[in-house]
Design a protein around this motif. Structure first.
Motif, short mmCIF file in Angstrom:
data_model
loop_
_atom_site.label_atom_id
_atom_site.label_comp_id
_atom_site.label_asym_id
_atom_site.label_seq_id
_atom_site.Cartn_x
_atom_site.Cartn_y
_atom_site.Cartn_z
N ASN A 81 0.75 -1.19 -0.20
CA ASN A 81 -0.03 -0.07 0.17
C ASN A 81 1.05 0.88 0.13
O ASN A 81 1.40 1.62 1.25
N GLY A 82 1.21 1.69 -1.11
CA GLY A 82 1.77 3.34 -1.46
C GLY A 82 1.19 4.71 -0.67
O GLY A 82 1.60 5.45 -1.12
N LYS A 83 -0.48 4.16 -1.41
CA LYS A 83 -0.89 5.24 -0.96
C LYS A 83 -0.29 5.82 1.23
O LYS A 83 -0.80 7.02 1.67
N PHE A 84 0.55 5.13 2.15
CA PHE A 84 0.56 5.84 3.28
C PHE A 84 2.24 6.43 2.59
O PHE A 84 2.66 5.05 2.38
N VAL A 85 2.71 6.58 4.45
CA VAL A 85 3.89 6.82 3.90
C VAL A 85 4.51 7.11 6.31
O VAL A 85 3.81 8.17 6.21
N PHE A 86 5.13 6.09 6.27
CA PHE A 86 5.65 6.33 7.75
C PHE A 86 6.56 6.95 7.99
O PHE A 86 7.88 6.59 7.41
N HIS A 87 6.74 7.48 9.33
CA HIS A 87 7.91 8.53 9.80
C HIS A 87 8.88 7.34 11.14
O HIS A 87 7.20 7.47 12.14
N ASP A 88 9.30 6.55 11.71
CA ASP A 88 9.48 6.32 12.79
C ASP A 88 9.97 7.68 13.83
O ASP A 88 10.90 8.13 13.34
N SER A 89 9.48 7.57 14.99
CA SER A 89 10.54 8.67 16.09
C SER A 89 11.34 8.89 17.02
O SER A 89 12.30 9.29 17.03
N GLN A 90 12.29 7.80 15.99
CA GLN A 90 13.64 7.32 16.48
C GLN A 90 14.42 7.50 17.54
O GLN A 90 15.52 8.28 18.03
N GLY A 91 13.80 7.01 18.53
CA GLY A 91 14.54 6.54 19.74
C GLY A 91 14.57 7.41 20.76
O GLY A 91 15.75 7.43 21.66
N PHE A 92 13.71 8.56 21.36
CA PHE A 92 13.64 9.96 22.01
C PHE A 92 12.80 8.53 23.11
O PHE A 92 13.47 9.07 24.30
N GLU A 93 12.24 7.98 23.35
CA GLU A 93 11.48 7.25 24.03
C GLU A 93 13.07 6.55 24.81
O GLU A 93 12.64 6.55 26.56
N GLY A 94 14.10 6.46 24.39
CA GLY A 94 14.82 6.11 25.88
C GLY A 94 15.72 6.85 26.50
O GLY A 94 16.97 6.79 27.04
N GLY A 95 15.23 7.71 26.12
CA GLY A 95 15.71 9.29 27.38
C GLY A 95 16.61 10.06 26.40
O GLY A 95 17.12 10.90 27.32
N ARG A 96 16.94 10.72 25.20
CA ARG A 96 17.98 10.87 24.55
C ARG A 96 17.16 12.08 24.39
O ARG A 96 16.22 12.45 23.10
N LYS A 97 17.58 13.36 24.55
CA LYS A 97 17.06 14.11 24.22
C LYS A 97 17.61 14.88 23.40
O LYS A 97 16.84 15.88 23.09
N ASP A 98 18.43 15.02 22.23
CA ASP A 98 18.86 15.86 21.31
C ASP A 98 17.80 14.57 20.49
O ASP A 98 17.53 15.31 19.39
N GLU A 99 17.37 13.55 20.83
CA GLU A 99 16.67 12.73 19.57
C GLU A 99 14.72 13.81 19.93
O GLU A 99 13.89 13.81 18.98
N PHE A 100 14.91 14.20 21.08
CA PHE A 100 13.55 14.67 21.24
C PHE A 100 13.30 15.70 20.43
O PHE A 100 12.28 16.50 20.00
N VAL A 101 14.74 16.75 20.84
CA VAL A 101 15.10 17.89 20.09
C VAL A 101 14.65 18.20 18.96
O VAL A 101 13.67 19.01 17.82
N ARG A 102 15.11 16.48 17.83
CA ARG A 102 15.33 16.42 16.17
C ARG A 102 13.47 15.89 16.14
O ARG A 102 13.03 16.49 14.96
N MET A 103 12.44 15.29 17.25
CA MET A 103 11.80 15.05 17.05
C MET A 103 10.62 16.49 16.56
O MET A 103 9.40 16.57 16.12
N LYS A 104 10.75 16.93 17.98
CA LYS A 104 9.40 18.58 17.53
C LYS A 104 10.10 19.46 16.88
O LYS A 104 9.43 19.51 16.02
N THR A 105 11.42 19.68 16.19
CA THR A 105 11.82 20.02 14.93
C THR A 105 10.86 20.38 13.72
O THR A 105 10.31 20.44 12.68
N PHE A 106 10.61 18.44 14.00
CA PHE A 106 10.41 17.68 12.90
C PHE A 106 8.57 17.77 12.76
O PHE A 106 7.84 18.11 11.22
N ILE A 107 8.28 17.77 14.16
CA ILE A 107 6.53 18.09 13.95
C ILE A 107 6.64 19.42 13.19
O ILE A 107 5.62 19.35 12.32
N ALA A 108 7.10 20.80 13.80
CA ALA A 108 6.89 21.43 13.94
C ALA A 108 7.23 22.24 12.42
O ALA A 108 6.20 22.66 11.32
#
Length: 266
Positions: A81-108
């Motif tokens: 089903n090529g009508k969807f495209v997904f992104h993975d949050s890349q591991g901020f759940e492990g407490g990686r603050k830098d990845e959390f900042v990247r995710m916030k920037t990505f969403i914005a």
């Protein structure tokens, strides 16, 4: 509206917006990969593309989708089903603050981009119930207290809800436990609900600065036809734009009844 004109409308929307884009967030073993496979009706792994559309050899990536270590800009697309495209949050759940900042920037950035085909349309946040006493951890607090999703609706997926069945069985007397295991005791479901409500996971999330729009409970997700419909219906219900609703409904191919419903309504 006729079926032909509705189909034409779907095509116009897909031409304008492209694929329906979802960011999936969650800890390792939260069931993210299985959920995406069910939505796309496949058991295969997704093909992975970088932000420029170049296909990536999975062996070149550090870790795997299941461990959430992809570059968040990478696009995950299933051939089924090529009508969807997904992104993975890349591991901020492990407490990686830098990845959390990247995710916030990505969403914005993806919420406000003028390039419609690059916009983020929904976020699925997976919280497993197999460790319900620690369901809401620091990662959830960070996300829902600090991450303004910029009008991109967030749906919380309480995954592995069937794990509460084991906890409920423990609360039963031995005779009732035997009946429940044989499928002859209706008390088991109320006990599961009691345990879930006692943890107050949804209550805590709903009181945070940037609360989710809605939630779904997913159980027996590995079984055929389990879990997808409720997720699809709830996601469609929180999309605040009619065109995005139609894009999402036309992209999913597992809930035909929902397609008919939205076709009739439009």
């Amino acid at each position: 509206m006729s079926t032909e004109s509705t189909s034409s409308r779907f095509e116009d929307i897909r031409e304008k917006f492209g694929r329906f884009r979802i960011l999936i967030v969650g800890r390792a073993n939260a069931g993210k990969t299985t959920i995406l496979q069910k939505i796309c009706n496949t058991t295969e792994s997704p093909e992975i593309y970088d932000g420029k559309g170049n296909k990536i050899d999975p062996s070149q990536l550090e870790g795997s989708m299941g461990r959430g270590i992809h570059d968040i800009e990478n696009e995950l697309i299933f051939r089924s089903n090529g009508k969807f495209v997904f992104h993975d949050s890349q591991g901020f759940e492990g407490g990686r603050k830098d990845e959390f900042v990247r995710m916030k920037t990505f969403i914005a950035d993806r919420a406000n981009t003028t390039h419609l085909k690059e916009r983020l349309h929904a976020i699925w946040y997976c919280i497993p119930m197999d460790k319900i006493d620690r369901a809401i951890q620091r990662s959830e607090e960070m996300f829902f207290e600090e991450c303004d999703s910029n009008n991109v609706p967030v749906v919380v997926l309480f995954t592995k809800f069937d794990a509460l069945r084991v906890k409920a069985l423990v609360k039963l007397a031995p005779a009732d436990r035997r009946l429940a295991l044989q499928g002859g005791l209706p008390k088991i479901r109320p006990l599961m609900e009691e345990i879930f409500n006692g943890a107050d996971a949804w209550g805590r999330l709903s009181k945070m600065t940037y609360p989710p729009k809605t939630s779904v409970r997913l159980e027996n997700i590995h079984k055929a036809n389990e879990g997808c419909n409720i997720l699809i219906e709830n996601t469609a219900s929180v999309l605040n734009d009619e065109a995005l609703q139609m894009l999402f409904v036309s992209a999913q191919e597992t809930n035909i009844a929902l397609c008919i419903k939205y076709t009739v309504q439009r």
